[in-house]
Design a protein around this motif. Structure first.
Motif, PDB file in Angstrom:
ATOM      1  N   THR A  82      62.453 -19.289 103.275  1.00 17.77           N
ATOM      2  CA  THR A  82      63.198 -19.760 102.113  1.00 17.77           C
ATOM      3  C   THR A  82      62.761 -18.966 100.894  1.00 17.77           C
ATOM      4  O   THR A  82      61.563 -18.880 100.590  1.00 17.77           O
ATOM      5  N   GLN A  83      63.685 -18.383 100.188  1.00 13.89           N
ATOM      6  CA  GLN A  83      63.382 -17.564  99.028  1.00 13.89           C
ATOM      7  C   GLN A  83      62.952 -18.435  97.859  1.00 13.89           C
ATOM      8  O   GLN A  83      63.552 -19.466  97.571  1.00 13.89           O
ATOM      9  N   THR A  84      61.888 -18.024  97.156  1.00 12.45           N
ATOM     10  CA  THR A  84      61.430 -18.730  95.955  1.00 12.45           C
ATOM     11  C   THR A  84      61.983 -18.041  94.715  1.00 12.45           C
ATOM     12  O   THR A  84      62.445 -16.903  94.763  1.00 12.45           O
TER      13      THR A  84
ATOM     14  N   ALA B 137      66.905 -15.705 107.538  1.00  7.21           N
ATOM     15  CA  ALA B 137      67.408 -16.902 108.215  1.00  7.21           C
ATOM     16  C   ALA B 137      66.812 -17.025 109.609  1.00  7.21           C
ATOM     17  O   ALA B 137      66.435 -18.116 110.054  1.00  7.21           O
TER      18      ALA B 137
ATOM     19  N   ILE C 157      64.107 -11.750  98.211  1.00  3.22           N
ATOM     20  CA  ILE C 157      64.142 -12.054  99.636  1.00  3.22           C
ATOM     21  C   ILE C 157      63.431 -10.981 100.447  1.00  3.22           C
ATOM     22  O   ILE C 157      62.749 -11.264 101.440  1.00  3.22           O
TER      23      ILE C 157
END
Length: 408
Positions: free
Chosen positions: A210-212, A205, A217
């Protein structure tokens, strides 16, 4: 300040005893107090007073200044107070073999001069938290840690007790170095992480990752960090030490990554540079310097600066110097404690606050609400000394609590 007569001062100069034990006995009798009466005034037993007077008990200089001085009715005689404190200091030094500690001013080091030359703006997309007050008394630490991060160190951990100023120093270093890291200087606060599994999310954060769907993560952070020259500040790591292996993995995958962490204890990682933060420099109560020199001591500077935020006309003078200096010593030069004490100065005079603090300390109740902060924008864990210690203590895993101080 009451002006003493020439005869009285001359008597004090020529007839004053040459040892603390004799001086205490002399002043007690001069005040027409029995050992029982003096003991009740300062919270000591008659036996404790007797031991002080026969030299078998060492005096506590802060207690002498805060409690014995008014009990002996010498609070308006600064020269006599200083004589008594000097004798108390001599007694302690003779017993321990310690030498007198001299506080000296420090000079700026190479890092500061180098940074004056660098004028380029940082291209970091992240905004560092901006402290509301300048940092006091940490110029040597700031320069030394900057030098360390600009040279061989890739992982530096600032270690210290709650309230000693780890976060504030880390921010100062980050702001000082932000022009040296081409892409990112990022601050990630881990205080909201309840466990090690929450750490990657908090760091992601802060980095804006942004996690795909096809990537964890942790892997996303590793890929992001591997791409450039980055200084990542991780604040409040002590309760999530189980996540520190991830820090090692990220450092191995990102050759230009550097980590600056704050914690109550070392992360115990290979390659870690541990920097144990000490309290602010304190005055020597047994040899209190003149006012102009007293004003240069870090703990004094901090408490006076914070008092002036609510009492702008406040000045360190001969009437309050001993009380303010003793407050700093009684609070061990701990920045948070000094700020909490300063916040109470709009309610009571320094001597009264000192008396209450030293009395509470002698009863092991200094962590109570005697010292508290009520400002709306202060984190709950920084509102009292008790909260500062209890917050991180309760978040520690049971095995790590054995290394924690006893805060109850």
């Amino acid at each position: 300040m009451k002006v003493q007569s020439t005869n009285a001062q001359s008597l004090a100069d020529h007839l004053f005893p040459k040892s603390f034990s004799e001086a205490l006995r002399y002043l007690r009798k001069r005040a027409h107090l029995t050992q029982d009466e003096l003991g009740r005034s300062v919270g000591y037993s008659r036996e404790q007073i007797a031991r002080l007077e026969n030299g078998s008990r060492l005096p506590d200089l802060a207690v002498v200044a805060a409690l014995f001085v008014p009990a002996l009715d010498i609070q308006h005689q600064p020269k006599l107070i200083q004589q008594l404190l000097e004798l108390a200091g001599q007694m302690r030094n003779a017993s321990s073999g310690h030498q007198r500690i001299t506080v000296t001013r420090t000079t700026q080091t190479k890092t500061r001069r180098v940074l004056e030359i660098v004028s380029q703006e940082s291209s970091s997309p992240y905004t560092l938290p901006s402290p509301l007050f300048p940092l006091i008394g940490r110029s040597v630490e700031t320069d030394s840690i900057c030098n360390l991060l600009l040279s061989e160190a890739r992982l530096v951990t600032l270690i210290g007790t709650p309230g000693i100023g780890k976060t504030r120093l880390a921010l100062e270093v980050a702001h000082t170095l932000k022009t040296h890291f081409a892409q990112v200087v990022c601050f990630a606060a881990l205080d909201s992480a309840q466990s090690a599994k929450d750490v990657p999310g908090a760091i992601a954060a802060a980095l804006g990752i942004t996690q795909t769907a096809d990537q964890t993560i942790e892997a996303a952070i590793r890929t992001h960090l591997a791409g450039g020259e980055i200084l990542l500040v991780l604040d409040n790591c002590e309760h999530v030490l189980e996540a520190s292996n991830l820090f090692g993995e990220w450092l191995a995958a990102a050759p230009k990554l550097k980590l600056l962490c704050t914690s109550r204890m070392a992360l115990d990682l290979y390659g870690e540079h541990e920097w144990e933060l000490s309290p602010l420099a304190l005055p020597d109560l047994a040899h209190l310097p003149a006012l102009d020199e007293l004003n240069k001591i870090a703990a004094i500077q901090l408490i006076v600066a914070r008092i002036r935020t609510t009492y702008p006309a406040f000045l360190l003078n001969m009437d309050n110097a001993i009380a303010i200096a003793t407050l700093c010593v009684a609070l061990d030069g701990l920045p948070l404690a000094l700020e909490l004490a300063a916040a109470r100065m709009h309610e009571m005079v320094p001597n009264e606050l000192l008396r209450q603090i030293v009395s509470a300390r002698s009863r092991s109740q200094l962590s109570s609400t005697l010292l508290q902060q009520t400002k709306r924008n202060v984190a709950e864990r920084h509102r009292t000394l008790h909260d500062a210690v209890a917050w991180s203590y309760h978040l520690l895993t049971p095995p790590n609590r054995q290394y924690s101080c006893d805060w109850e």
